[in-house]
Enzyme design. Structure first.
Site, PDB file in Angstrom:
ATOM      1  N   THR A  75      -0.485   2.274  -0.520  1.00  0.00           N
ATOM      2  CA  THR A  75      -1.840   1.823  -0.338  1.00  0.00           C
ATOM      3  C   THR A  75      -1.741   0.301  -0.591  1.00  0.00           C
ATOM      4  O   THR A  75      -2.300  -0.611   0.057  1.00  0.00           O
ATOM      5  CB  THR A  75      -2.870   2.249  -1.420  1.00  0.00           C
ATOM      6  OG1 THR A  75      -2.929   3.911  -1.005  1.00  0.00           O
ATOM      7  CG2 THR A  75      -4.143   1.426  -1.624  1.00  0.00           C
ATOM      8  N   ASN A  96       2.741   0.051  -5.071  1.00  0.00           N
ATOM      9  CA  ASN A  96       1.545   0.123  -5.624  1.00  0.00           C
ATOM     10  C   ASN A  96       1.837  -0.324  -7.071  1.00  0.00           C
ATOM     11  O   ASN A  96       0.969  -0.795  -7.985  1.00  0.00           O
ATOM     12  CB  ASN A  96       1.047   1.506  -5.876  1.00  0.00           C
ATOM     13  CG  ASN A  96       0.512   2.222  -4.627  1.00  0.00           C
ATOM     14  OD1 ASN A  96       0.022   1.249  -3.967  1.00  0.00           O
ATOM     15  ND2 ASN A  96       0.429   3.414  -4.470  1.00  0.00           N
ATOM     16  N   ASP A 159      -9.246  -0.045  -6.836  1.00  0.00           N
ATOM     17  CA  ASP A 159      -9.432  -1.292  -7.126  1.00  0.00           C
ATOM     18  C   ASP A 159      -8.735  -2.133  -6.331  1.00  0.00           C
ATOM     19  O   ASP A 159      -8.805  -3.123  -5.820  1.00  0.00           O
ATOM     20  CB  ASP A 159      -8.816  -1.690  -8.757  1.00  0.00           C
ATOM     21  CG  ASP A 159      -7.810  -0.799  -9.263  1.00  0.00           C
ATOM     22  OD1 ASP A 159      -6.965  -0.379  -8.300  1.00  0.00           O
ATOM     23  OD2 ASP A 159      -7.393  -1.055 -10.330  1.00  0.00           O
ATOM     24  N   ARG A 160      -7.324  -1.466  -6.024  1.00  0.00           N
ATOM     25  CA  ARG A 160      -6.223  -2.272  -5.164  1.00  0.00           C
ATOM     26  C   ARG A 160      -6.915  -2.370  -3.660  1.00  0.00           C
ATOM     27  O   ARG A 160      -6.383  -3.201  -2.930  1.00  0.00           O
ATOM     28  CB  ARG A 160      -4.974  -1.539  -5.169  1.00  0.00           C
ATOM     29  CG  ARG A 160      -4.868  -0.148  -4.925  1.00  0.00           C
ATOM     30  CD  ARG A 160      -3.553   0.568  -5.359  1.00  0.00           C
ATOM     31  NE  ARG A 160      -3.234   1.755  -5.032  1.00  0.00           N
ATOM     32  CZ  ARG A 160      -3.522   2.702  -5.739  1.00  0.00           C
ATOM     33  NH1 ARG A 160      -4.054   2.692  -6.882  1.00  0.00           N
ATOM     34  NH2 ARG A 160      -3.467   4.174  -5.498  1.00  0.00           N
ATOM     35  N   ASP A 300      -7.201   9.750   1.802  1.00  0.00           N
ATOM     36  CA  ASP A 300      -6.061   9.658   1.380  1.00  0.00           C
ATOM     37  C   ASP A 300      -6.150  10.674   0.182  1.00  0.00           C
ATOM     38  O   ASP A 300      -4.934  11.597   0.189  1.00  0.00           O
ATOM     39  CB  ASP A 300      -5.758   8.300   0.582  1.00  0.00           C
ATOM     40  CG  ASP A 300      -4.445   8.174  -0.299  1.00  0.00           C
ATOM     41  OD1 ASP A 300      -3.180   8.101   0.654  1.00  0.00           O
ATOM     42  OD2 ASP A 300      -4.541   8.065  -1.283  1.00  0.00           O
TER      43      ASP A 300
END
Length: 349
Positions: A75, A96, A159-160, A300
């Site tokens: 991600t 990540n 958040d990412r 996902d």
């Protein structure tokens, strides 16, 4: 012309307005679908709506043999690569999370102890910002190029998935799996905008308590209709591994469970609508385009739990297609699709 792009590993869409030769778009809409494998929309194309994936596939250019050049396709890496156009060795988001070779410390991709989540007491490893992103993003360059007349926002369950595409000068919001609200950090604001406070106060996530994820269509119409219970699928309670998937409402993990179903994308879309309406994205008269990135994460989570060739993934793609159709209709009403550049991709597949 309208350009849409689907890649084998990265499903990418560029939608340019018909007047692109003479005028810049008013809005750049970048859509990232987490874990959207390139073949999935085509696999179920016979049941897609005209206004969602098919709108892009049929009216644009569909690239079927495009690939990421990095090996660690997850991600944070995918979002950073899409946002910057750089490889991980350049933009610095190599996973990540990773181990800092100098200190030996465990580092989360968007971790920043200087900026805590607004409304919460600062805690170790919970502060976030784009500080670890070493390259500028397309949205950064857009804002700088237009002398601040362009504005950039990014929304995701993760958040990412919001912070990295939002870049260094944009504003990012993401879903809190503990509160059921969309939150942000002190890197972006001192306090939440009034419209975000209003959305959170309405508690739309709580309205889903006691709901179930049901099949959108009759089971007989699904490719995987008779493959609903396979031993490798996760069996999280109360979701279970067969339809209907019950959300419950009493569990302290309720908001997390929401994100493991198409309801997570529904909430993301609803918050993004509030953002566009209140920030009036693409609706100013400055002549400079605004930027909005929406990262849909449910594909996902569902892929991890049930697999990419599961009844759950099939139903989710059909539901996501309808969300996209609603999103495009909403953007057409607020901005005009002929004034909008759309980019759609998977961060990994």
């Amino acid at each position: 012309s309208i350009v849409s792009l689907i890649a084998v590993l990265a499903f990418l869409v560029l939608v340019t307005p018909a007047t692109a030769a003479s005028a810049a778009p008013r809005l750049v809409l970048q859509i990232t679908v987490d874990q959207l494998r390139g073949d999935l929309p085509a696999r179920y194309a016979d049941r897609l709506t005209e206004g969602g994936f098919r709108y892009l596939m049929e009216k644009g250019t569909w690239y079927m043999d495009a690939h990421y050049q990095h090996a660690n396709t997850e991600t944070a890496v995918g979002h950073a690569t899409l946002a910057t156009g750089a490889d991980p060795s350049r933009h610095g988001i190599v996973a990540n999370d990773w181990i800092d070779q100098k200190t030996g410390a465990f580092v989360y991709s968007t971790e920043d102890e200087r900026h805590h989540i607004i409304g919460r007491e600062p805690k170790a490893h919970e502060g976030v910002s784009p500080r670890n992103l070493l390259a500028s993003t397309i949205s950064d360059e857009l804002v700088v190029h237009n002398g601040g007349r362009s504005r950039a926002f990014s929304v995701s369950v993760k958040d990412r998935g919001a912070i990295l595409p939002g870049g260094h000068v944009g504003k990012a919001f993401w879903f809190s799996k503990s509160s059921g609200q969309f939150v942000t950090s002190t890197y972006y604001y001192d306090d939440y905008p009034s419209w975000a406070k209003k959305w959170n106060a309405a508690k739309p996530a709580d309205a889903l308590k006691g709901k179930s994820w049901e099949l959108l269509k009759d089971r007989s119409t699904y490719v995987h209709g008779q493959m609903d219970d396979r031993p490798y699928e996760a069996d999280l309670k109360p979701l279970g591994r067969v339809f209907p998937h019950t959300l419950g409402g009493d569990s302290k993990y309720f908001y997390l469970l929401l994100t493991l179903t198409p309801f997570g994308d529904m909430l993301t879309f609803d918050f993004a609508k509030a953002l566009v309406e209140n920030e009036k994205l693409g609706q100013n008269d400055t002549g400079a385009p605004d930027y909005l990135q929406i990262s849909f994460s449910s594909t996902d989570y569902i892929g991890h739990l049930f697999g990419p060739s599961s009844l759950e993934t099939e139903d989710n793609i059909l539901r996501l297609d309808r969300i996209l159709a609603d999103l495009f209709q909403f953007i057409d009403e607020k901005v005009g699709l002929n004034h909008t550049l759309i980019v759609l991709s998977g961060d990994h597949g």
